[in-house]
Each structure stands twice: as C-alpha cells, then as structure tokens.
Design an enzyme around this catalytic site. Sequence first.
Site, PDB file in Angstrom:
ATOM      1  N   SER A 300     -12.736  -8.425 -29.545  1.00  0.00           N
ATOM      2  CA  SER A 300     -13.683  -9.046 -28.648  1.00  0.00           C
ATOM      3  C   SER A 300     -13.038 -10.008 -27.661  1.00  0.00           C
ATOM      4  O   SER A 300     -12.386  -9.592 -26.729  1.00  0.00           O
ATOM      5  CB  SER A 300     -14.752  -9.735 -29.491  1.00  0.00           C
ATOM      6  OG  SER A 300     -15.869 -10.012 -28.704  1.00  0.00           O
ATOM      7  N   ASP A 311      -3.969  -5.880 -17.349  1.00  0.00           N
ATOM      8  CA  ASP A 311      -4.355  -5.256 -16.079  1.00  0.00           C
ATOM      9  C   ASP A 311      -3.732  -5.965 -14.882  1.00  0.00           C
ATOM     10  O   ASP A 311      -3.374  -5.332 -13.881  1.00  0.00           O
ATOM     11  CB  ASP A 311      -5.877  -5.247 -15.925  1.00  0.00           C
ATOM     12  CG  ASP A 311      -6.531  -4.143 -16.738  1.00  0.00           C
ATOM     13  OD1 ASP A 311      -5.807  -3.427 -17.460  1.00  0.00           O
ATOM     14  OD2 ASP A 311      -7.774  -3.995 -16.654  1.00  0.00           O
ATOM     15  N   LYS A 325     -13.909  -3.967 -29.911  1.00  0.00           N
ATOM     16  CA  LYS A 325     -15.287  -4.428 -29.760  1.00  0.00           C
ATOM     17  C   LYS A 325     -15.500  -4.837 -28.313  1.00  0.00           C
ATOM     18  O   LYS A 325     -15.108  -5.915 -27.891  1.00  0.00           O
ATOM     19  CB  LYS A 325     -15.603  -5.603 -30.682  1.00  0.00           C
ATOM     20  CG  LYS A 325     -17.044  -6.093 -30.526  1.00  0.00           C
ATOM     21  CD  LYS A 325     -17.339  -7.248 -31.441  1.00  0.00           C
ATOM     22  CE  LYS A 325     -18.778  -7.713 -31.245  1.00  0.00           C
ATOM     23  NZ  LYS A 325     -18.991  -8.311 -29.904  1.00  0.00           N
TER      24      LYS A 325
END
Length: 443
Positions: A300, A311, A325
């Site tokens: 999470s 990224d 999650k």
Amino acid sequence: MFGSTKWKKIALATVALFTVFAVGGLVVQNRCAAEGGNDYESIELFTDVLAIVKKSYVEEVDTKKLIYGAINGMLASLDPHSSFMPPDMYKEMKIDTKGSFGGLGIEITIKDGILTVISPIEDTPAFRVGIKAGDQILKIDDRFTKDMGIMDAVKMMRGPKGSKVNLTIVREGFDKPKEFTIVRDIIQVKSVRFMTLDDGYGYVRIAQFQEKTDSDLVKALKTLKDENGGSLKGLVLDLRNDPGGLLDQAVKVADHFVEDGLIVYTEGREKDSRMQFSARKSGTEPVYPMVILINGGSASASEIVAGALQDHKRAVVMGTQSFGKGSVQTIIPLTDDSGLRLTTARYFTPNGRSIQAKGITPDILVERAEIQSAEKKDGHIREKDLENHFESGEKAGEADKKTEKEKTPPIKTDEQLKGDYQVLRALDLLKGWEILKTMNKSK
C-alpha cells in the site's frame, strides 16, 4: 442515518491489519430511488427477514446486533479491506494511526477463512515470542478462528497490559500446531529508524506510515547529514515489511525525493475519489543515489513511495515483489460513533501502473542470503491471495512476471542490520555509483 455527518476522508493505504471495520439507511434508500425498483425489492427482502427473525427466533435478539451482523456480511462480500467498525473499534482505529495501542503487535488478514499473520511489528510481544509472517492462527485461547471475523479476533487479542493470551499457530514446517503464550503490552510503533551504514551513506527504515512519519523522516535525514559532514553520498530507504498506513504521509515522504511531477493518483466512481498528488519543489532533498528495499510484506503506502520513485527514476528498487495492494480506503464516521471503512478508489503510479494484486517489481531482484527454492512458499500473504480481491483493471497479459519470494524479518539492532544481505547489496550499489562518478570526473 448519517444525518449531517461529514465524510471524513482519511485515506488509509494499509493492508487489513489489526483494525477492521452500515451503510446508513438514508444513503442506501436515496441510491435505491435513483437506481430502480430492484434495489427496493432487495431492501424489502432484508426487512422481511429481519422482522421474521425478531418475531420467531427461539430467543429474543437485539436489533442492533442483527443490523451490525448484516452490515459485516455485506461488506465482507465486497473485498478484503472494506469493513464496518462498531464504536469501540472505530475509536481504536483512530488510536492505531497515531502509532500507540494496546495488544500483541501483529498485523493480520483473512485468507481462506483463516486468520493469517501478514507481519509481526518489530520489538513487540508477538515479535519477541517468534510469531512470523504467514502464520495461521488456529485458535485464540480456546476459541477456534475458522470463519472468525477480524473484529472478533481483535477484541480477543487486545486487553490490559500484562495480561496473557494464547495463540495456537499452524506454520509450514510444524509437525503439529504450536501454542504461543503472549503477554499483552502497550504497542508503541516507532515509524522511522535510521543509522549511518558507512561514511556518507545513510539508512532509513519506515516501519509504518503514521501521523508523524513525515516529520520523523525530516529529523532522521537532518541527523544523518549532520553525522556525515552535512551531506549524504547515498541513502538506503528500507520499506520491507511496511504494511502501509496513511496515504498523505506516503505522498509527503515521496515528495522529499521528487522535485516535481505526479506522485500518485487515484480513480474511483465518485468525484471525490478521483485525486492527484504532485511533488512540490520546496523541501526536496539534494539528488544523491538512492536504493529502496521492498519485499512481500511491503504494501500500500510503501508501494506508493516505491512506485513513485521508481517511475521518476529517482531510486533503484531492490528486493522482491511487493504485496500488491493498490486500493484506497475511506473512513466514513457514522452517527452512532461507529465507522465505515470502504474501498473507494484504486491508486496508480505516475506512469499509470496499477499494482493491485500484482505489486511493485524490483529493478534488481535480491533475495535474502537463505534463498529458498521457487517451489517453497515464503509465508508472505499478498493481495492477490486474499478472498474477494479485485483485479487491477488493466488488460490481461499486462501483469508483471512473478518473482521468487523471501522472508525478511524486521531489523532489531545495528549489528543485525550490518549483517543483512539485502542492505549490504544496496550499500554496495551506492558505493559503485560513487566510484563510477569519480571515474567519470577524472576522465
């Protein structure tokens, strides 16, 4: 039923942990009116059954208990993270996010109807007696847990400091279930730990994203810089076995290392559930090499941080596949001081990746020193293993390739940390960067 209660958005990006948790009649009825007669018929069926039970059941029953039970069943049919919190559980949930609560110190979920340990919290009673990730809790004291709800399990495991509770554990490698006696304590979860690994190289571990995680991180980074002549050559950010926590804290942590651009965005059916969080230039750390460590216990909020920095090519992600999650839960207070924990959105990394039921794939796969064969399970439970989990929403075939898994116990001491194979690999990578940078300057 909601009255004038305002929805309080506390975006929890955690795995189903120690807090689990009816939809108000007014809201349901309004939606039914908009969506057609079928919903009215279903509600009529429910009220008919309620009336029959109230009138004809062998013993007199409490209406609120019946309603609470019906709500729990309704939410359990949605996904593993949507739940209803009676007043006492809702109160404890708010305490949990502050990092202090009474209990054993384990994070749990339900898999195949069985209470299963996601991870023990370091330096807690459960951790000290040897409870491990993947342990199945067969009994709490003398009560079997098959099909027991997390709410009931929490009530049984929590209690006054100094009192004892017995957990009967089923674990791979055990010939038979084993009973662990655990003495309850006040659990003080220390969100951020840090140390200098080597001259100029810092280490920060985030155990859970709580209300003070961001401010604790600021203090940790300042101390590390002070210890190393005012700057760092590199940083290891350890998110292994971090089950998540508060979304806003994950965004703030990532913001320290990303100068601009998107950190994470969410998409859901309601307008309020579609949000974007972007980095701000102020307060951004100098650009030094970073390695983020993840494993199957990273979930999470920790996946948000790892995915964002991956990224943006701000850090190399090392370790093993994370939990997966990728959903956001909204906490909605109800008028009787209970609360609704409802999955309202999926979150996506800056490049549009949903990691729901897939996880973050590390740039460099590094197992623990004791590498297990691919046929052996590591004990970590992932989002895709949970009953009723929903898919990422991406097309079939886009799922990341599975990687071999491992178990990484939480770090307790500096000596254990310095002998941690994955940390040593991360430190070697940071030093390699420094060597290459020096070589390029000399040309």
